[in-house]
Design an enzyme around this catalytic site. Structure first.
Site, PDB file in Angstrom:
ATOM      1  N   GLY A 422       0.826  -1.198   0.000  1.00  0.00           N
ATOM      2  CA  GLY A 422       0.000   0.000   0.000  1.00  0.00           C
ATOM      3  C   GLY A 422       0.858   1.244   0.000  1.00  0.00           C
ATOM      4  O   GLY A 422       2.042   1.200   0.331  1.00  0.00           O
ATOM      5  N   GLY A 424       0.538   5.873   0.225  1.00  0.00           N
ATOM      6  CA  GLY A 424      -0.296   7.053   0.413  1.00  0.00           C
ATOM      7  C   GLY A 424       0.564   8.283   0.508  1.00  0.00           C
ATOM      8  O   GLY A 424       1.768   8.255   0.226  1.00  0.00           O
ATOM      9  N   PHE A 426       1.579   9.763   3.108  1.00  0.00           N
ATOM     10  CA  PHE A 426       2.538   9.708   4.212  1.00  0.00           C
ATOM     11  C   PHE A 426       3.756   8.883   3.866  1.00  0.00           C
ATOM     12  O   PHE A 426       4.789   8.991   4.512  1.00  0.00           O
ATOM     13  CB  PHE A 426       1.866   9.107   5.449  1.00  0.00           C
ATOM     14  CG  PHE A 426       1.406   7.695   5.238  1.00  0.00           C
ATOM     15  CD1 PHE A 426       2.266   6.629   5.421  1.00  0.00           C
ATOM     16  CD2 PHE A 426       0.109   7.438   4.833  1.00  0.00           C
ATOM     17  CE1 PHE A 426       1.848   5.336   5.218  1.00  0.00           C
ATOM     18  CE2 PHE A 426      -0.315   6.147   4.628  1.00  0.00           C
ATOM     19  CZ  PHE A 426       0.558   5.092   4.823  1.00  0.00           C
ATOM     20  N   GLY A 427       3.667   8.022   2.877  1.00  0.00           N
ATOM     21  CA  GLY A 427       4.755   7.103   2.562  1.00  0.00           C
ATOM     22  C   GLY A 427       4.197   5.811   2.012  1.00  0.00           C
ATOM     23  O   GLY A 427       3.261   5.827   1.229  1.00  0.00           O
ATOM     24  N   ASP A 579     -11.799   9.744  12.861  1.00  0.00           N
ATOM     25  CA  ASP A 579     -11.747   9.487  11.417  1.00  0.00           C
ATOM     26  C   ASP A 579     -12.304   8.097  11.109  1.00  0.00           C
ATOM     27  O   ASP A 579     -11.740   7.345  10.319  1.00  0.00           O
ATOM     28  CB  ASP A 579     -10.315   9.614  10.902  1.00  0.00           C
ATOM     29  CG  ASP A 579     -10.264   9.857   9.392  1.00  0.00           C
ATOM     30  OD1 ASP A 579     -11.306  10.242   8.817  1.00  0.00           O
ATOM     31  OD2 ASP A 579      -9.199   9.655   8.783  1.00  0.00           O
TER      32      ASP A 579
END
Length: 717
Positions: A422, A424, A426-427, A579
């Site tokens: 995966g 995103g 953020f990394g 969230d």
């Protein structure tokens, strides 16, 4: 009656309703100006369309058509009949597929012959017969299989190594014919459950059920094809009046249905996702080289051996049973070895066996004599490169720069980096494995650009607590809410990502619950910040909805119950997730819910509760509660509203307010507009959602109160 427009404007009768054959050949020759050959055609009995369209050069010469120009005119015209026939067939096929692709959920329910009842699934047996099974209340693959196994005829039951009939669910497999790829696909548990509880999956009326030692027979495949063709035939009778529900069936040809089928097995050198989901640990354990492609083979083998020995020692010392859901490579290898031992023991002479073993129990590897475990360890020793290999600290090096966070669970000192699973903003997230214990992990990794950024430790945690709280409040004011956030520089964005990860670490290491992703620790290594988390095979609610469509209500209640149990645990710890959404709810292959992503979560202090301080605009817009949008209060009730939004997701396959942009959604929520409740939900389901969407958070029920709602009561038959 079909007609073809000629060049001169005359319509020729070429259909099957011709009353006279002679006018056809006569009109045919008159149209192209070759009537001088009419007698020759009649003498040779070439008078119908079927005979004329197969004319060729040799036949025309035999008929006395010696002029090249005349032959060309006759051949062109005769070939046009074949072309027209092919075009007609293609148009019919296109019309059929357009009808299939335009169907909606409502049209599927019209055909009671295919799926007679809402909760029924049709399983095809290897003798070609079919069984209809009601799966209502079955929330996992085992319960679905058990209902069918009870109804199997004796001759179709599986047998064990001793030739005895067995009704254990693990001895049976379920296949489905994938006509888009022309393959037999073996279903994993999560796939079987999802298909059985989906309203729009036409595969649920042709699942093939066989024992593990068999593959689908020709009779079973033939029955599946008949049901499939009957489905297409039924769907083709419905006009193109609705949405594109079955677009995935586009492109299926007759050749696919008749071609030779192959079993869709995984290739050894290819990493495979199961229906775009994370693969199970059992599969990874059989293909470690594929999932850890850049890891030295010697290191992999050493880890496997050490993990196996570690699991064997714990099994003997603690007499612990082997968990079927363990992500530990050693446990998986031990379980496989145990299965082999059981088969070998069952094959021994019964009289000899009874004198040495307790016949009331089949001993497991965990309870075997130490010398037996040594023998198995020695078998695994064959995998090693050298029996005199150096110790772990020598192998991995003594000058590692890893700095571990002190947690209740030991942080991996050495770990193997596997394939990326995966990515995103953020990394990236990588598959990881603890080099000592063999535990599979999901490793969040982000590059640390600023050397001053470090992993916090307990030594400076208290000293920096006030500063961290102040930084957190500043961060909340500019947190990401889509178009609302406007960070000034890339450095600020990166710093906030690292801060969010560090914040997530501090919260996760206090949480230990079945419905919360387990935190193993964190480290700073080679310019990267690593967070070691539990590896969850399967996927998120969001990805499952994208792949399979909306869920059945019985499945929604099962998932919602687990989400609320996890949320109640968080609130007991004074933590607000902030969230909760489908993308942050993971479902493993056994159907267990895991809440993840605590990057913007908040731990409330007694001071927070008393002051009921002004809330910050944080989270994902479509799942925000009114008090968060209005920034009036920070309470745990915001998670309840978000949980209701996840329920809407599971009902509809879309987030709340799907027709609005983020800014429009903020306006709608801020003006006290609640998400639309699905009309097809049960009355209890609607009541549950109305309570979750209570506009005044003070009257909104807590997670514990919602867990007592009648909608969440399990009605398992």
């Amino acid at each position: 009656m079909e007609q073809t427009q000629t060049a001169e404007g005359t319509d020729l009768l070429i259909g099957d309703e011709k009353t006279n054959d002679l006018p056809f050949v006569q009109l045919f020759l008159e149209e192209i100006g070759c009537t001088q050959y009419l007698d020759s055609f009649i003498q040779c009995n070439l008078v119908t369309e079927e005979e004329i369209k197969y004319l060729d050069k040799d036949i025309l010469i035999a008929l006395g058509v010696n002029k090249i120009g005349d032959r060309l005119k006759i051949l062109r015209k005769s070939k046009s009949f074949q072309r027209d026939k092919r075009i007609e067939q293609v148009n019919r096929l296109k019309n059929l597929m357009e009808k299939v692709s335009s169907l909606s959920t409502a049209t599927l329910s019209m055909n009671s012959e295919l799926i007679p009842e809402k909760h029924c699934v049709i399983f095809i047996l290897n003798d070609g017969s079919a069984k209809k099974v009601n799966v209502n209340g079955c929330f996992n693959a085992d319960s679905i299989k058990k209902r069918l196994i009870r109804r199997l005829p004796h001759e179709l039951l599986a047998t064990n190594s001793n030739g005895e009939v067995t009704k254990m669910v693990q001895d049976y497999d379920v296949f489905v014919l994938d006509y888009t790829k022309n393959v037999l696909h073996l279903l994993y548990d999560v796939e079987l459950v999802t298909i059985c509880h989906a309203n729009d999956r036409v595969e649920k009326n042709r699942l093939i059920f066989v024992s593990k030692d068999q593959t689908p027979s020709d009779k079973a495949i033939s029955t599946s094809k008949k049901l499939y063709l009957r489905t297409l035939s039924a769907l083709s009778q419905v006009g193109p009046s609705s949405s594109n529900l079955l677009a995935q069936n586009k492109g299926i040809s007759h050749n696919n249905a008749e071609g030779k089928l192959r079993i869709d097995n995984t290739e050894k050198d290819r990493i495979r996702q199961i229906f775009n989901q994370r693969p199970p640990s059992e599969f990874i354990s059989t293909n470690l080289a594929g999932y850890f492609p850049h890891t030295d083979m010697k290191r992999l083998q050493k880890t496997m051996r050490e993990s196996f020995r570690h699991s064997a020692r714990l099994s003997i010392a603690q007499r612990r049973p082997l968990s079927a859901e363990s992500n530990n490579i050693g446990d998986i290898l031990l379980k496989h070895s145990n299965a082999v031992d059981m088969a070998l023991l069952q094959g021994l002479d019964q009289t000899r066996l009874s004198s040495k073993l307790d016949t009331t129990k089949i001993p497991k590897l965990a309870h075997k004599r130490p010398e037996d475990n040594d023998a198995i360890s020695n078998q695994l020793e064959l995998l090693s490169v050298d029996s005199g290999e150096e110790e772990d600290h020598d192998f991995f090096g003594e000058d590692s720069d890893i700095v571990s966070l002190p947690t209740k669970i030991a942080t991996p000192k050495n770990w193997l980096k596997g394939a990326c699973i995966g990515s995103g903003s953020f990394g990236s997230v990588y598959l990881g494995m603890n080099a000592h214990t063999g535990e599979l992990m999901a490793v969040k990794q982000v590059e640390i650009k600023n050397n001053n950024i470090g992993v916090p430790t307990d030594n400076n945690k208290q000293a920096n607590s006030d500063e961290n709280n102040e930084q957190e409040e500043q961060q909340e004011k500019i947190e990401d809410v889509g178009a609302v956030s406007h960070p000034k520089t890339n450095q600020n964005i990166h710093r906030k990502m690292v801060d969010a990860l560090q914040h997530e670490m501090n919260l996760l290491k206090e949480l230990h619950h079945e419905n919360i992703v387990t935190y193993y620790g964190a480290s700073q290594e080679g310019g990267n910040l690593n967070i070691f988390l539990e590896y969850v095979p399967g996927g998120s609610v969001s990805s499952m909805l994208n792949n399979y469509g909306p869920f059945e209500e019985s499945l929604i209640t099962n998932f919602t119950r687990q989400i609320l149990i996890g949320v109640a645990y968080l609130h007991k710890k004074n933590i607000i997730h902030r969230d909760i959404k489908g993308a942050n709810i993971l479902i493993d292959i056994k159907g267990c819910v895991k809440i993840t992503d605590f990057g913007i979560s908040k731990k409330l202090s007694p001071l927070n509760k008393k002051q009921n301080k002004r809330a910050s605009l944080q989270g994902s817009v479509f799942w925000m509660s009114p008090e968060v949008v209005k920034q009036t209060a920070t309470t745990a009730k915001a998670d309840i509203w978000s949980t209701g939004c996840v329920v809407i997701e599971m009902f509809t396959g879309k987030h709340p307010f799907p027709d609005f942009s983020q800014m429009q959604a903020i306006f709608k929520i801020g003006t006290n507009t609640t998400p639309e409740i699905p009309s097809w939900a049960t009355s209890e389901g609607k009541n549950f959602l109305r309570k979750a969407f209570e506009l005044d958070y003070q009257y909104r029920p807590s997670a514990l109160e919602l867990l007592q709602h009648p909608w969440l009561d399990a009605h398992i038959i």
